[in-house]
Design an enzyme around this catalytic site. Structure first.
Site, PDB file in Angstrom:
ATOM      1  N   GLY A  45       0.763   0.811  -7.413  1.00 29.74           N
ATOM      2  CA  GLY A  45       0.074   0.878  -6.129  1.00 29.74           C
ATOM      3  C   GLY A  45      -0.141   2.326  -5.745  1.00 29.74           C
ATOM      4  CD  GLN A  50       1.160   7.126  -2.644  1.00 35.81           C
ATOM      5  OE1 GLN A  50       0.611   6.055  -2.790  1.00 35.81           O
ATOM      6  NE2 GLN A  50       2.297   7.429  -3.256  1.00 35.81           N
ATOM      7  CB  CYS A  92       7.269   6.145  -3.127  1.00 38.29           C
ATOM      8  SG  CYS A  92       5.727   6.757  -2.428  1.00 38.29           S
ATOM      9  CG  LEU A  93       3.183   6.652  -7.959  1.00 38.48           C
ATOM     10  CD1 LEU A  93       1.689   6.486  -8.138  1.00 38.48           C
ATOM     11  CD2 LEU A  93       3.869   6.833  -9.311  1.00 38.48           C
ATOM     12  CG  HIS A 134       5.237   1.097  -0.967  1.00 40.81           C
ATOM     13  ND1 HIS A 134       6.522   1.509  -1.275  1.00 40.81           N
ATOM     14  CD2 HIS A 134       4.447   2.166  -1.211  1.00 40.81           C
ATOM     15  CE1 HIS A 134       6.498   2.775  -1.671  1.00 40.81           C
ATOM     16  NE2 HIS A 134       5.242   3.199  -1.648  1.00 40.81           N
ATOM     17  CD  GLU A 135       0.746   1.404  -2.286  1.00 36.38           C
ATOM     18  OE1 GLU A 135       0.376   2.484  -1.778  1.00 36.38           O
ATOM     19  OE2 GLU A 135       1.626   1.348  -3.168  1.00 36.38           O
ATOM     20  CG  HIS A 138       1.866   5.169   1.245  1.00 33.66           C
ATOM     21  ND1 HIS A 138       2.510   6.378   1.355  1.00 33.66           N
ATOM     22  CD2 HIS A 138       2.330   4.610   0.098  1.00 33.66           C
ATOM     23  CE1 HIS A 138       3.343   6.527   0.331  1.00 33.66           C
ATOM     24  NE2 HIS A 138       3.258   5.463  -0.453  1.00 33.66           N
TER      25      HIS A 138
END
Ligand SMILES: [Zn+2]
Length: 169
Positions: A45, A50, A92-93, A134-135, A138
């Site tokens: 994701g 990001q 998370c990236l 999660h997204e 963000h």
């Protein structure tokens, strides 16, 4: 184009992103770039902040290229229904190397627009439910660490500050 992933510490990650109002070729290109950037970073994701773009766009593929039908692009997503609770490890990236247990809903329905601006709903359980939450977080300037204990969060931030000082973040 593959974008580098913005890491924790950059204010763009903690800023609510702006809604999309124009559904054009530029948006379609950005979404393609987001999928490419996500796969390159080995993620399932990715939200536009990001890659440093403060816009309400997220891409998800919980199968990581296995099933082309699992590729989801969400424009202006909103969570409209949640059910159940489940704890699972989350990463998370933008916070590489860290993972923490986070309790979230087990089943989630999101409403979003597609690349043509048409509204659709997507319902997912477990990993997809987690990715949708999660997204969407963000896009509201929220990271998963806001769902863990203050103690764990402070420990993580201390480690990150140390890495920053060493130039390794
Ligand atoms: Zn993330």
């Amino acid at each position: 184009m593959i974008y580098p992933i913005v890491k924790f510490g950059d204010p763009v990650l903690e800023t609510p992103a702006a809604p999309i109002t124009t559904f054009d070729d530029k948006l379609r290109e950005l979404v393609e770039d987001m999928f490419e950037s996500m796969y390159t970073a080995h993620g399932v994701g990715l939200a536009a902040p990001q890659i440093g773009v403060s816009k309400r766009i997220a891409v998800i593929d919980v199968t990581f290229k296995e099933d082309p039908a699992a590729k989801i692009a969400l424009i202006n997503p909103e969570i409209i229904h949640t059910e159940g609770r489940i704890s699972s490890n989350e990463g998370c990236l933008s916070l590489p190397e860290f993972r923490e247990k986070v309790t979230r809903a087990r089943s989630v329905t999101a409403r979003a627009q597609n690349l043509q601006g048409e509204f659709f709903e997507v319902t997912g359980d477990d990993l997809l439910a987690r990715a949708l939450l999660h997204e969407t977080d963000h896009l509201n300037g929220k990271l998963y660490i806001s769902h863990i204990s203050a103690l764990k969060r402070d420990m993580m931030k201390r480690k990150i500050r140390k890495l920053m000082k060493q130039g390794e973040w």
